[in-house]
Design a protein around this motif. Structure first.
Motif, PDB file in Angstrom:
ATOM      1  N   VAL A 163       0.690  -0.758  -0.024  1.00 14.61           N
ATOM      2  CA  VAL A 163      -0.206   0.121  -0.226  1.00 14.61           C
ATOM      3  C   VAL A 163       1.065   1.608  -0.178  1.00 14.61           C
ATOM      4  N   TYR A 164       0.496   2.125  -0.920  1.00 21.08           N
ATOM      5  CA  TYR A 164       1.785   2.725  -0.581  1.00 21.08           C
ATOM      6  C   TYR A 164       0.836   4.519  -0.482  1.00 21.08           C
ATOM      7  N   MET A 165      -0.946   4.193  -0.832  1.00 23.74           N
ATOM      8  CA  MET A 165      -1.618   5.348   0.146  1.00 23.74           C
ATOM      9  C   MET A 165      -2.811   4.557   0.471  1.00 23.74           C
ATOM     10  N   PRO A 166      -2.897   4.617   1.890  1.00 23.55           N
ATOM     11  CA  PRO A 166      -4.249   4.523   1.807  1.00 23.55           C
ATOM     12  C   PRO A 166      -5.573   4.811   1.758  1.00 23.55           C
ATOM     13  N   PRO A 167      -6.447   3.768   1.384  1.00 23.28           N
ATOM     14  CA  PRO A 167      -7.750   4.511   0.637  1.00 23.28           C
ATOM     15  C   PRO A 167      -8.470   5.032   1.954  1.00 23.28           C
ATOM     16  N   PHE A 168      -9.195   6.420   1.724  1.00 24.76           N
ATOM     17  CA  PHE A 168      -9.990   7.190   2.538  1.00 24.76           C
ATOM     18  C   PHE A 168     -11.739   7.863   2.218  1.00 24.76           C
ATOM     19  N   GLU A 169     -11.689   6.291   1.345  1.00 24.56           N
ATOM     20  CA  GLU A 169     -13.435   6.438   1.106  1.00 24.56           C
ATOM     21  C   GLU A 169     -14.014   5.810   2.533  1.00 24.56           C
ATOM     22  N   GLY A 170     -15.018   6.463   2.773  1.00 31.61           N
ATOM     23  CA  GLY A 170     -15.755   5.945   4.076  1.00 31.61           C
ATOM     24  C   GLY A 170     -15.123   6.992   6.029  1.00 31.61           C
ATOM     25  N   THR A 171     -13.782   7.470   5.157  1.00 35.88           N
ATOM     26  CA  THR A 171     -13.464   8.426   6.328  1.00 35.88           C
ATOM     27  C   THR A 171     -13.675   9.714   5.322  1.00 35.88           C
ATOM     28  N   LEU A 172     -13.550  10.252   4.318  1.00 35.27           N
ATOM     29  CA  LEU A 172     -13.849  11.107   4.057  1.00 35.27           C
ATOM     30  C   LEU A 172     -14.748  11.418   2.694  1.00 35.27           C
ATOM     31  N   SER A 173     -15.780  12.802   3.249  1.00 37.06           N
ATOM     32  CA  SER A 173     -16.773  12.344   2.297  1.00 37.06           C
ATOM     33  C   SER A 173     -16.712  13.035   1.162  1.00 37.06           C
ATOM     34  N   GLN A 174     -17.486  13.181   0.329  1.00 37.74           N
ATOM     35  CA  GLN A 174     -18.082  13.748  -1.033  1.00 37.74           C
ATOM     36  C   GLN A 174     -17.074  15.105  -0.940  1.00 37.74           C
ATOM     37  N   GLU A 175     -17.936  16.181   0.297  1.00 34.46           N
ATOM     38  CA  GLU A 175     -17.100  17.049   0.538  1.00 34.46           C
ATOM     39  C   GLU A 175     -15.924  17.317   0.912  1.00 34.46           C
ATOM     40  N   ALA A 176     -15.179  16.301   1.661  1.00 28.66           N
ATOM     41  CA  ALA A 176     -14.258  16.141   2.632  1.00 28.66           C
ATOM     42  C   ALA A 176     -13.342  16.816   0.885  1.00 28.66           C
ATOM     43  N   ILE A 177     -13.071  15.585   0.425  1.00 22.06           N
ATOM     44  CA  ILE A 177     -11.735  15.437  -1.104  1.00 22.06           C
ATOM     45  C   ILE A 177     -12.276  16.451  -1.700  1.00 22.06           C
ATOM     46  N   TRP A 178     -13.990  16.942  -2.311  1.00 25.40           N
ATOM     47  CA  TRP A 178     -13.403  18.298  -3.232  1.00 25.40           C
ATOM     48  C   TRP A 178     -12.683  19.137  -2.467  1.00 25.40           C
ATOM     49  N   SER A 179     -12.497  19.267  -1.060  1.00 26.15           N
ATOM     50  CA  SER A 179     -12.126  20.498  -0.443  1.00 26.15           C
ATOM     51  C   SER A 179     -10.746  20.218  -0.394  1.00 26.15           C
ATOM     52  N   ILE A 180     -10.397  19.350  -0.707  1.00 28.10           N
ATOM     53  CA  ILE A 180      -8.841  18.903  -0.281  1.00 28.10           C
ATOM     54  C   ILE A 180      -8.631  19.376  -2.769  1.00 28.10           C
ATOM     55  N   LYS A 181      -9.258  19.096  -2.904  1.00 25.36           N
ATOM     56  CA  LYS A 181      -8.684  19.383  -4.160  1.00 25.36           C
ATOM     57  C   LYS A 181      -8.934  21.032  -4.056  1.00 25.36           C
ATOM     58  N   THR A 182      -9.848  22.306  -3.789  1.00 23.41           N
ATOM     59  CA  THR A 182      -9.899  22.968  -4.063  1.00 23.41           C
ATOM     60  C   THR A 182      -8.743  23.808  -3.275  1.00 23.41           C
ATOM     61  N   TYR A 183      -8.298  22.876  -1.916  1.00 21.89           N
ATOM     62  CA  TYR A 183      -7.002  24.243  -1.394  1.00 21.89           C
ATOM     63  C   TYR A 183      -5.789  23.492  -2.032  1.00 21.89           C
ATOM     64  N   LEU A 184      -5.539  22.394  -3.066  1.00 15.43           N
ATOM     65  CA  LEU A 184      -4.516  21.907  -4.228  1.00 15.43           C
ATOM     66  C   LEU A 184      -4.498  22.276  -5.410  1.00 15.43           C
ATOM     67  N   GLU A 185      -5.495  22.843  -5.645  1.00 21.03           N
ATOM     68  CA  GLU A 185      -5.401  24.374  -6.981  1.00 21.03           C
ATOM     69  C   GLU A 185      -5.275  25.436  -6.751  1.00 21.03           C
ATOM     70  N   THR A 186      -5.512  25.939  -5.346  1.00 25.63           N
ATOM     71  CA  THR A 186      -4.808  27.246  -5.174  1.00 25.63           C
ATOM     72  C   THR A 186      -2.847  27.002  -5.446  1.00 25.63           C
ATOM     73  N   ARG A 187      -2.246  25.817  -5.028  1.00 23.59           N
ATOM     74  CA  ARG A 187      -1.359  25.254  -4.747  1.00 23.59           C
ATOM     75  C   ARG A 187      -0.248  24.888  -5.784  1.00 23.59           C
ATOM     76  N   ARG A 188      -1.195  24.906  -6.895  1.00 29.35           N
ATOM     77  CA  ARG A 188      -0.523  24.942  -8.266  1.00 29.35           C
ATOM     78  C   ARG A 188       0.780  25.301  -8.101  1.00 29.35           C
ATOM     79  N   GLU A 189       1.677  24.486  -9.248  1.00 30.13           N
ATOM     80  CA  GLU A 189       2.493  25.289  -9.445  1.00 30.13           C
ATOM     81  C   GLU A 189       2.970  25.568 -10.663  1.00 30.13           C
ATOM     82  N   ARG A 190       3.120  27.105 -10.954  1.00 32.63           N
ATOM     83  CA  ARG A 190       2.702  27.423 -12.173  1.00 32.63           C
ATOM     84  C   ARG A 190       4.604  27.355 -12.900  1.00 32.63           C
TER      85      ARG A 190
END
Length: 144
Positions: free
Chosen positions: A117-144
């Motif tokens: 296992v290189y990354m544990p599964p987060f389904e069941g712990t993180l909701s769809q709202e939480a995962i998209w919120s993390i993606k929202t954060y990552l979108e602000t961290r994009r390296e240009r």
């Protein structure tokens, strides 16, 4: 199975998925969305606040503080770099869509190779709202 999961989770450190309170966000329902609903709009600021905290609780240990990887795990600032350089807007949108699908699938199901296992599964712990919120954060961290 739980023992296997715990042992495998230690590959990049003591990673125990933490739940995230998303009650202040618009709830998205059971059907997974294809695109990040929090990228723009009224919920963006709250999603960014939640996503920043959720990233630090669940992702930073492996993917680095502020999404700057130390080389062990993918540098998430660069996850969609190939899309940004596309001149054709339709191709760029399709590329971002593919990255969103990959991101959600990876976070939900984790990543394993050759039984490790290189990354544990987060389904069941993180909701769809939480995962998209993390993606929202990552979108602000994009390296240009």
């Amino acid at each position: 199975m739980a023992g296997c999961f715990a042992q495998a989770s230690f590959a990049h450190g003591d990673v125990v998925p933490q739940s995230v309170d998303t009650s202040t966000l618009p709830q998205l329902g059971a059907k997974w969305l294809d695109d990040n609903p929090y990228s723009k709009g009224a919920a963006n600021k709250e999603a960014l606040r939640i996503g920043t905290s959720a990233y630090n609780q669940n992702c930073a240990r492996c993917h680095g503080l502020e999404a700057i990887s130390g080389g062990i795990s993918p540098d998430l600032r660069k996850i969609d770099n190939d899309c940004a350089d596309l001149a054709d807007q339709a191709k760029k949108n399709a590329c971002y869509q593919e990255i969103n699908e990959y991101f959600v699938a990876t976070v939900r199901r984790g990543r394993a190779r050759d039984g490790r296992v290189y990354m544990p599964p987060f389904e069941g712990t993180l909701s769809q709202e939480a995962i998209w919120s993390i993606k929202t954060y990552l979108e602000t961290r994009r390296e240009r």
